[in-house]
Design an enzyme around this catalytic site. Structure first.
Site, short mmCIF file in Angstrom:
data_model
loop_
_atom_site.label_atom_id
_atom_site.label_comp_id
_atom_site.label_asym_id
_atom_site.label_seq_id
_atom_site.Cartn_x
_atom_site.Cartn_y
_atom_site.Cartn_z
CE LYS A 78 -0.85 0.10 5.03
NZ LYS A 78 -0.38 1.44 5.38
CG ASP A 79 3.59 2.20 2.72
OD1 ASP A 79 2.47 2.73 2.88
OD2 ASP A 79 4.26 1.73 3.66
NE ARG A 126 -7.65 3.10 2.75
CZ ARG A 126 -7.96 2.39 3.82
NH1 ARG A 126 -9.16 1.85 3.94
NH2 ARG A 126 -7.09 2.21 4.79
NE ARG A 127 -6.88 3.01 7.69
CZ ARG A 127 -5.61 2.79 8.01
NH1 ARG A 127 -4.88 3.79 8.50
NH2 ARG A 127 -5.06 1.61 7.83
NE ARG A 144 2.60 10.02 9.26
CZ ARG A 144 3.70 10.51 8.71
NH1 ARG A 144 3.75 11.78 8.37
NH2 ARG A 144 4.74 9.75 8.50
NE ARG A 150 0.54 5.79 12.64
CZ ARG A 150 0.14 5.90 11.39
NH1 ARG A 150 -1.06 5.50 11.04
NH2 ARG A 150 0.95 6.38 10.46
CB CYS A 237 -0.32 10.14 -0.42
SG CYS A 237 -0.40 10.02 1.37
#
Length: 348
Positions: A78-79, A126-127, A144, A150, A237
């Protein structure tokens, strides 16, 4: 000896060690891990969307490959940007772990339990877009740092809840913090989420041949389909784009669901494609239906989701019979892109 380049975060090191074990077990290759602090790791207090995107996590490791400091690089798929430098290859995408997101909270057991104006921690458009569509009064606050950082911020009360990828939580054996696994109906996964990719220089034939032994083809088919979707929309992104593909019926059929959201207007549009079956198209304006008629992108048995009775009436006049009317409005420009996308997805 194969040198494995990786980010110097706990999760990235875990993934590199996992790849090292795979190379030893299946390819009889000894390895050493070469960690790097990437540009993305240096900018943990601001959103990557404004600093160059998630590609910041891999550029320094790619530089190490070019400088012959490492032989392979291990990435979370995903990166990995959709547009790849032709100097590099991804000979192996490993079998996908869970693609889903999870809710972590000190006080609340689910999204429905959160207060109406609950504070949610995430750095993902997205979230946040999907959550605000379903819970429009939530407050989204930038989050972040690595997984430990987190979770600590959440436990210290900076957020009512945070959203993280389940695969990372599982790999770090921190599942005890998970309060809810978010189904794809609530929060569709990111492109490539849950999959690990292994990169090398295209010209390094020996390494390419070794890595191909680790490739999991069903995962590769799905991840490449998702990345094609993202590339078609110009996703990066900055983009609140989600896409999740699965193989069905003995891996002979691919099912893809995609979502584009607008976090500011709290709107969402979706498209589906199942090979050899009708597509589902979101029609937010009469012009969308006109495109279907003029370009013949849709067939008479395709499902058309109409955002007003007027649009549905127009579609019916042109012999589209499988109509569904919903009242939510959204951006016709994004919907138009999804109409075009359905034609592209039909190739899978």
């Amino acid at each position: 000896m194969i040198r494995i380049g990786t980010r110097n975060s706990p999760l990235a090191i875990w993934q590199a060690e996992f790849v090292a074990k795979q190379l030893q077990e299946y390819c009889n290759q000894d390895t050493t891990i070469v960690p790097y602090i990437t540009e993305g790791d240096k900018k943990l207090e601001t959103s990557l969307a404004w600093k160059g995107g998630k590609g910041l996590f891999i550029k320094d490791i790619q530089k190490a490959l070019k400088n012959n400091e490492a032989d392979i690089a291990v990435h979370s798929m995903k990166d990995v940007p959709v547009e790849q430098n032709t100097d590099f290859l991804l000979p192996a995408i490993l079998e996908r772990d869970s693609p889903y997101d999870v809710l972590i909270s000190k006080k609340y057991n689910s999204l429905d339990d959160l207060p109406e104006r609950g504070v949610i921690g995430t750095s993902s458009f997205r979230r946040s877009g999907q959550l605000l569509y379903r819970y429009p009064n939530f407050t989204i606050k930038l989050l972040r740092g690595n997984i430990n950082t987190r979770i600590n911020k959440c436990m210290q009360g900076e957020y009512d809840a945070i959203i993280l990828a389940k695969a990372g939580i599982d790999r770090m054996q921190m599942g005890n913090y998970v309060k809810q696994v978010l189904s794809e109906k609530i929060c569709l996964p990111a492109i490539g989420q849950g999959a690990i990719g292994i990169e090398c220089l295209q010209k390094n034939d020996r390494i390419v041949e070794i890595l191909q032994q680790l490739n999991h083809q069903p995962t590769r088919i799905c991840v490449e389909a998702e990345r094609t979707f993202n590339g078609y929309l110009g996703g990066n992104c900055h983009s609140p784009v989600a896409c999740f593909a699965t193989l069905e019926e003995n891996d002979n059929q691919i099912m893809m669901r995609a979502v584009v959201t607008d976090p500011q207007d709290k709107q969402l549009i979706e498209c589906y494609r199942k090979k050899k079956e009708p597509i589902i198209i979101t029609a937010t304006s009469q012009s969308i239906v006109q495109q279907l008629v003029q370009t013949k992108l849709a067939e008479k048995n395709d499902y058309i989701v109409c955002f007003s009775e007027r649009i549905a009436h127009y579609a019916h006049q042109h012999e589209f019979n499988n109509l569904h009317i919903i009242s939510k409005a959204t951006h016709s420009s994004l919907a138009a892109k999804l109409v075009e996308l359905n034609q592209k997805l039909s190739n899978y």
